[in-house]
Design a protein around this motif. Structure first.
Motif, PDB file in Angstrom:
ATOM      1  N   LEU A  15       0.830  -1.204   0.000  1.00 42.68           N
ATOM      2  CA  LEU A  15       0.000   0.000   0.000  1.00 42.68           C
ATOM      3  C   LEU A  15       0.867   1.258   0.000  1.00 42.68           C
ATOM      4  CD1 LEU A  15      -2.683   1.463   0.142  1.00 42.68           C
ATOM      5  CD2 LEU A  15      -2.706   1.079   2.628  1.00 42.68           C
ATOM      6  N   THR A  16       1.905   1.266   0.814  1.00 46.53           N
ATOM      7  CA  THR A  16       2.816   2.421   0.848  1.00 46.53           C
ATOM      8  C   THR A  16       3.459   2.639  -0.521  1.00 46.53           C
ATOM      9  OG1 THR A  16       3.301   2.074   3.198  1.00 46.53           O
ATOM     10  CG2 THR A  16       4.889   3.358   1.929  1.00 46.53           C
ATOM     11  N   ASN A  17       3.892   1.543  -1.139  1.00 51.31           N
ATOM     12  CA  ASN A  17       4.508   1.643  -2.459  1.00 51.31           C
ATOM     13  C   ASN A  17       3.543   2.184  -3.503  1.00 51.31           C
ATOM     14  OD1 ASN A  17       6.900   0.627  -1.470  1.00 51.31           O
ATOM     15  ND2 ASN A  17       6.635  -1.419  -2.324  1.00 51.31           N
ATOM     16  N   VAL A  18       2.321   1.662  -3.481  1.00 51.64           N
ATOM     17  CA  VAL A  18       1.339   2.079  -4.487  1.00 51.64           C
ATOM     18  C   VAL A  18       0.961   3.547  -4.298  1.00 51.64           C
ATOM     19  CG1 VAL A  18      -1.027   1.707  -5.304  1.00 51.64           C
ATOM     20  CG2 VAL A  18       0.487  -0.238  -4.943  1.00 51.64           C
ATOM     21  N   ARG A  19       0.876   3.985  -3.059  1.00 48.89           N
ATOM     22  CA  ARG A  19       0.649   5.420  -2.805  1.00 48.89           C
ATOM     23  C   ARG A  19       1.781   6.251  -3.425  1.00 48.89           C
ATOM     24  NH1 ARG A  19      -3.007   7.149   1.043  1.00 48.89           N
ATOM     25  NH2 ARG A  19      -4.027   5.534   2.286  1.00 48.89           N
ATOM     26  N   LYS A  20       3.010   5.801  -3.208  1.00 51.83           N
ATOM     27  CA  LYS A  20       4.164   6.508  -3.767  1.00 51.83           C
ATOM     28  C   LYS A  20       4.121   6.500  -5.292  1.00 51.83           C
ATOM     29  CE  LYS A  20       9.224   6.144  -4.147  1.00 51.83           C
ATOM     30  NZ  LYS A  20      10.416   5.345  -3.775  1.00 51.83           N
ATOM     31  N   LEU A  21       3.803   5.339  -5.857  1.00 50.80           N
ATOM     32  CA  LEU A  21       3.762   5.221  -7.311  1.00 50.80           C
ATOM     33  C   LEU A  21       2.693   6.129  -7.911  1.00 50.80           C
ATOM     34  CD1 LEU A  21       4.157   1.338  -7.589  1.00 50.80           C
ATOM     35  CD2 LEU A  21       5.813   3.036  -8.389  1.00 50.80           C
ATOM     36  N   ALA A  22       1.543   6.206  -7.250  1.00 45.02           N
ATOM     37  CA  ALA A  22       0.444   6.997  -7.786  1.00 45.02           C
ATOM     38  C   ALA A  22       0.633   8.492  -7.561  1.00 45.02           C
ATOM     39  CB  ALA A  22      -0.872   6.535  -7.162  1.00 45.02           C
ATOM     40  N   GLU A  23       1.108   8.858  -6.375  1.00 46.85           N
ATOM     41  CA  GLU A  23       1.151  10.274  -6.010  1.00 46.85           C
ATOM     42  C   GLU A  23       2.470  10.955  -6.350  1.00 46.85           C
ATOM     43  OE1 GLU A  23      -0.101  10.613  -1.910  1.00 46.85           O
ATOM     44  OE2 GLU A  23      -1.687   9.126  -2.220  1.00 46.85           O
ATOM     45  N   ARG A  24       3.580  10.272  -6.108  1.00 46.89           N
ATOM     46  CA  ARG A  24       4.868  10.890  -6.363  1.00 46.89           C
ATOM     47  C   ARG A  24       5.355  10.594  -7.779  1.00 46.89           C
ATOM     48  NH1 ARG A  24       9.620   9.321  -2.364  1.00 46.89           N
ATOM     49  NH2 ARG A  24       7.865   9.685  -0.925  1.00 46.89           N
ATOM     50  N   GLU A  25       5.275   9.318  -8.173  1.00 47.94           N
ATOM     51  CA  GLU A  25       5.738   8.945  -9.511  1.00 47.94           C
ATOM     52  C   GLU A  25       4.682   9.229 -10.588  1.00 47.94           C
ATOM     53  OE1 GLU A  25       8.673   8.015 -10.309  1.00 47.94           O
ATOM     54  OE2 GLU A  25       9.555   7.596  -8.346  1.00 47.94           O
ATOM     55  N   GLU A  26       3.430   9.341 -10.164  1.00 43.39           N
ATOM     56  CA  GLU A  26       2.305   9.585 -11.075  1.00 43.39           C
ATOM     57  C   GLU A  26       2.254   8.555 -12.206  1.00 43.39           C
ATOM     58  OE1 GLU A  26       2.606  13.790 -12.185  1.00 43.39           O
ATOM     59  OE2 GLU A  26       1.007  14.181 -10.726  1.00 43.39           O
ATOM     60  N   VAL A  27       2.256   7.278 -11.821  1.00 40.34           N
ATOM     61  CA  VAL A  27       2.170   6.223 -12.820  1.00 40.34           C
ATOM     62  C   VAL A  27       0.779   6.196 -13.438  1.00 40.34           C
ATOM     63  CG1 VAL A  27       3.941   4.823 -11.694  1.00 40.34           C
ATOM     64  CG2 VAL A  27       1.520   4.431 -11.154  1.00 40.34           C
ATOM     65  N   PHE A  28       0.722   5.716 -14.651  1.00 34.98           N
ATOM     66  CA  PHE A  28      -0.543   5.568 -15.363  1.00 34.98           C
ATOM     67  C   PHE A  28      -1.366   4.416 -14.783  1.00 34.98           C
ATOM     68  CE2 PHE A  28      -2.956   3.971 -19.106  1.00 34.98           C
ATOM     69  CZ  PHE A  28      -3.692   5.115 -19.398  1.00 34.98           C
ATOM     70  N   ALA A  29      -0.657   3.342 -14.393  1.00 36.84           N
ATOM     71  CA  ALA A  29      -1.308   2.150 -13.843  1.00 36.84           C
ATOM     72  C   ALA A  29      -0.290   1.369 -13.035  1.00 36.84           C
ATOM     73  CB  ALA A  29      -1.864   1.268 -14.969  1.00 36.84           C
ATOM     74  N   VAL A  30      -0.778   0.485 -12.165  1.00 35.23           N
ATOM     75  CA  VAL A  30       0.092  -0.483 -11.516  1.00 35.23           C
ATOM     76  C   VAL A  30      -0.173  -1.835 -12.159  1.00 35.23           C
ATOM     77  CG1 VAL A  30       0.319   0.756  -9.335  1.00 35.23           C
ATOM     78  CG2 VAL A  30      -1.548  -0.857  -9.618  1.00 35.23           C
ATOM     79  N   LEU A  31       0.845  -2.685 -12.147  1.00 31.99           N
ATOM     80  CA  LEU A  31       0.810  -3.921 -12.915  1.00 31.99           C
ATOM     81  C   LEU A  31       1.375  -5.072 -12.105  1.00 31.99           C
ATOM     82  CD1 LEU A  31       0.464  -5.058 -15.968  1.00 31.99           C
ATOM     83  CD2 LEU A  31       2.936  -4.724 -16.126  1.00 31.99           C
ATOM     84  N   ALA A  32       0.786  -6.264 -12.297  1.00 31.59           N
ATOM     85  CA  ALA A  32       1.362  -7.516 -11.788  1.00 31.59           C
ATOM     86  C   ALA A  32       1.569  -7.516 -10.276  1.00 31.59           C
ATOM     87  CB  ALA A  32       2.691  -7.814 -12.489  1.00 31.59           C
ATOM     88  N   THR A  33       0.668  -6.894  -9.528  1.00 35.40           N
ATOM     89  CA  THR A  33       0.787  -6.902  -8.069  1.00 35.40           C
ATOM     90  C   THR A  33       0.633  -8.333  -7.558  1.00 35.40           C
ATOM     91  OG1 THR A  33      -0.229  -4.708  -8.030  1.00 35.40           O
ATOM     92  CG2 THR A  33      -0.052  -5.878  -5.932  1.00 35.40           C
ATOM     93  N   ALA A  34       1.645  -8.815  -6.821  1.00 38.05           N
ATOM     94  CA  ALA A  34       1.659 -10.215  -6.381  1.00 38.05           C
ATOM     95  C   ALA A  34       1.031 -10.358  -5.001  1.00 38.05           C
ATOM     96  CB  ALA A  34       3.082 -10.747  -6.364  1.00 38.05           C
ATOM     97  N   GLY A  35       0.256 -11.426  -4.818  1.00 38.13           N
ATOM     98  CA  GLY A  35      -0.273 -11.770  -3.509  1.00 38.13           C
ATOM     99  C   GLY A  35      -1.702 -11.302  -3.296  1.00 38.13           C
ATOM    100  N   THR A  36      -2.541 -12.206  -2.813  1.00 37.21           N
ATOM    101  CA  THR A  36      -3.939 -11.851  -2.558  1.00 37.21           C
ATOM    102  C   THR A  36      -4.078 -10.789  -1.471  1.00 37.21           C
ATOM    103  OG1 THR A  36      -4.719 -14.011  -3.316  1.00 37.21           O
ATOM    104  CG2 THR A  36      -6.190 -12.764  -1.871  1.00 37.21           C
ATOM    105  N   PRO A  37      -3.457 -10.953  -0.280  1.00 30.84           N
ATOM    106  CA  PRO A  37      -3.597  -9.907   0.740  1.00 30.84           C
ATOM    107  C   PRO A  37      -3.068  -8.555   0.270  1.00 30.84           C
ATOM    108  CG  PRO A  37      -2.684 -11.923   1.703  1.00 30.84           C
ATOM    109  CD  PRO A  37      -2.651 -12.086   0.217  1.00 30.84           C
ATOM    110  N   ASN A  38      -2.061  -8.580  -0.576  1.00 30.54           N
ATOM    111  CA  ASN A  38      -1.466  -7.347  -1.078  1.00 30.54           C
ATOM    112  C   ASN A  38      -2.430  -6.611  -1.995  1.00 30.54           C
ATOM    113  OD1 ASN A  38       0.515  -9.667  -0.703  1.00 30.54           O
ATOM    114  ND2 ASN A  38       1.839  -7.889  -0.452  1.00 30.54           N
ATOM    115  N   ASN A  39      -3.106  -7.360  -2.857  1.00 31.79           N
ATOM    116  CA  ASN A  39      -4.100  -6.744  -3.730  1.00 31.79           C
ATOM    117  C   ASN A  39      -5.313  -6.260  -2.939  1.00 31.79           C
ATOM    118  OD1 ASN A  39      -3.348  -6.922  -6.738  1.00 31.79           O
ATOM    119  ND2 ASN A  39      -2.736  -8.922  -5.962  1.00 31.79           N
ATOM    120  N   GLN A  40      -5.676  -7.003  -1.912  1.00 27.71           N
ATOM    121  CA  GLN A  40      -6.775  -6.555  -1.062  1.00 27.71           C
ATOM    122  C   GLN A  40      -6.399  -5.253  -0.343  1.00 27.71           C
ATOM    123  OE1 GLN A  40      -7.069 -10.261   1.129  1.00 27.71           O
ATOM    124  NE2 GLN A  40      -9.071 -10.696   0.236  1.00 27.71           N
ATOM    125  N   ALA A  41      -5.134  -5.138   0.060  1.00 31.64           N
ATOM    126  CA  ALA A  41      -4.690  -3.963   0.814  1.00 31.64           C
ATOM    127  C   ALA A  41      -4.777  -2.685  -0.007  1.00 31.64           C
ATOM    128  CB  ALA A  41      -3.255  -4.169   1.312  1.00 31.64           C
TER     129      ALA A  41
END
Length: 412
Positions: A100-126
């Motif tokens: 979750l911390t990484n995805v926040r960084k990717l979306a807000e600081r890096e401004e990625v278009f999308a996230v890809l290939a997130t591994a793990g069920t609990p991780n995707n739920q988070a």
């Protein structure tokens, strides 16, 4: 008064026309963050370190596919522009909070278009709630649990764990209808979903689950659980765990003298994953797969395999060519390219629209007869077919034909 009203109307119309001229057509979609005329930025959060660092091969597999696309100048998208794909990869150690911390960084600081290939069920739920709030696609998750927090902005890649459970059940009911099953499963929604689906698939038959033991990815060993399963008198072992624990289960089943019929989920059954168990110990293991079996020393005439091997060598990939996790990442990178090619606008909404309407899309490493097919509002599972294989001590050999659940993936 009439002249004044006409003048005001004329001014309003001219202002409106100017606004349309500046802004473009009323219904044109504005480009989303993370995409320009010559680049699109994609973020990945995955376990590059820690006890399940083997899953880091997924991210490396994506890079292995994307590198040659960029080297050739990029990918030509449906709006006529050619863009290179910029990958931004963060390590989460498979810790959901770090994801979750990484995805926040990717979306807000890096401004990625999308996230890809997130591994793990609990991780995707988070990250489900967050990516929904931010309207960021979570594309081609590496999780077989598709009913997550924000389905409008998420789509999986690998077959549902319910499909794999049903495939294993079909094999047992056809070949060992009185099977006494011992189940070693991840104590997350991954394993729980698989367990419920397996129980449902064998319900009313002569087969039964006589013992089940949960594990976590942090367990240093699963020998205690395996000893308990052996003591149950089961003649069949079904494993749905990470690669390290899958290898330990395979080695224990042979070296302890138990020697049950052993079926291992494809997340833990690649030859690379089995090597720590000793390949001789793994002889007879059955798994399901949706990817081609790659033999680097004898690639045959398959153009897709040859391209994969060439890309693997050029990228100096860290994973071995027969690592199913790396191959999955490569296939996910291939699928990303197909979606980008078909997007009707440079927007996140257009990306999800394209991903939700895949029509028998072929990828280099998918087995013959298996394609990506989705339909918005009806079918959210890109891959719904599996092929069973059995390990002969050196390579996997096919068992029967591809088993298809296209359009009818089991819900439980």
């Amino acid at each position: 008064m009439q002249l004044l009203t006409s003048s005001r109307t004329s001014l309003a119309l001219r202002a409106f026309a100017l606004a349309v001229f500046v802004a473009g057509p009323l219904h044109a979609q504005e480009p989303s963050p993370g995409i320009t005329d010559d680049a699109v930025k994609i973020g990945i959060s995955g376990p590059l370190t820690g006890p399940v660092a083997a899953l880091g091969a997924i991210a490396d597999g994506v890079r292995t596919r994307i590198d040659p696309i960029n080297a050739a100048g990029g990918i030509k998208m449906a709006d006529g522009k050619t863009r290179k794909i910029e990958l931004v990869v963060e390590d989460d150690g498979l810790d959901p909070q770090r994801t979750l911390t990484n995805v926040r960084k990717l979306a807000e600081r890096e401004e990625v278009f999308a996230v890809l290939a997130t591994a793990g069920t609990p991780n995707n739920q988070a990250i489900g709630r967050y990516i929904t709030q931010r309207s960021v696609p979570n594309l081609f998750m590496y999780s077989g649990v598709h009913e997550l927090s924000g389905p409008e902005w998420e789509i999986g890649f690998v077959p549902s764990f319910t499909t794999e459970a049903a495939t294993f059940a079909k094999y047992l009911l056809d070949n060992k209808p009185q099977a006494k099953i011992a189940l070693l499963y991840l104590n997350t929604e991954t394993g729980q979903t698989f367990q419920a689906a397996l129980e449902s698939a064998i319900s009313g038959s002569g087969a039964s689950i006589v013992a089940a033991q949960p594990v976590t990815s942090a367990d240093p060993t699963v020998e205690t659980q395996l000893s308990t399963l052996k003591a149950s008198g089961a003649d069949t072992l079904v494993v749905i765990t990470g690669p390290k624990q899958g290898a330990e289960a395979v080695r224990f089943a042979t070296e302890s003298g138990w020697k049950p019929t052993t079926l291992v989920s494809n997340i833990a059954a690649s030859i690379a994953s089995l090597k720590p168990a000793g390949l001789e110990n793994a002889k007879g293991v059955i798994t399901s797969q949706f990817l081609k079996q790659v033999n680097a020393s004898a690639p045959g005439d398959d153009a897709g395999v040859k391209r994969y091997l060439a890309d693997h060598a050029a990228a100096q990939s860290k994973f071995s060519t027969d690592d199913a996790l790396g191959q999955s990442g490569y296939a996910i990178g291939d699928a990303l390219a197909k979606v980008l090619e078909s997007m009707k606008a440079p927007s996140r909404e257009a990306m999800m629209e394209a991903a939700r309407n895949l029509d028998h899309t072929q990828l280099d490493l998918l087995l013959p007869g298996i394609t990506l097919t989705t339909k918005a509002g009806e079918d959210v599972y890109p891959i719904e077919s599996l092929q069973l294989f059995q390990f002969d001590g050196a390579a996997y050999q096919p068992l029967g034909d591809v088993i298809s659940f296209e359009g009818k993936t089991p819900k439980h």
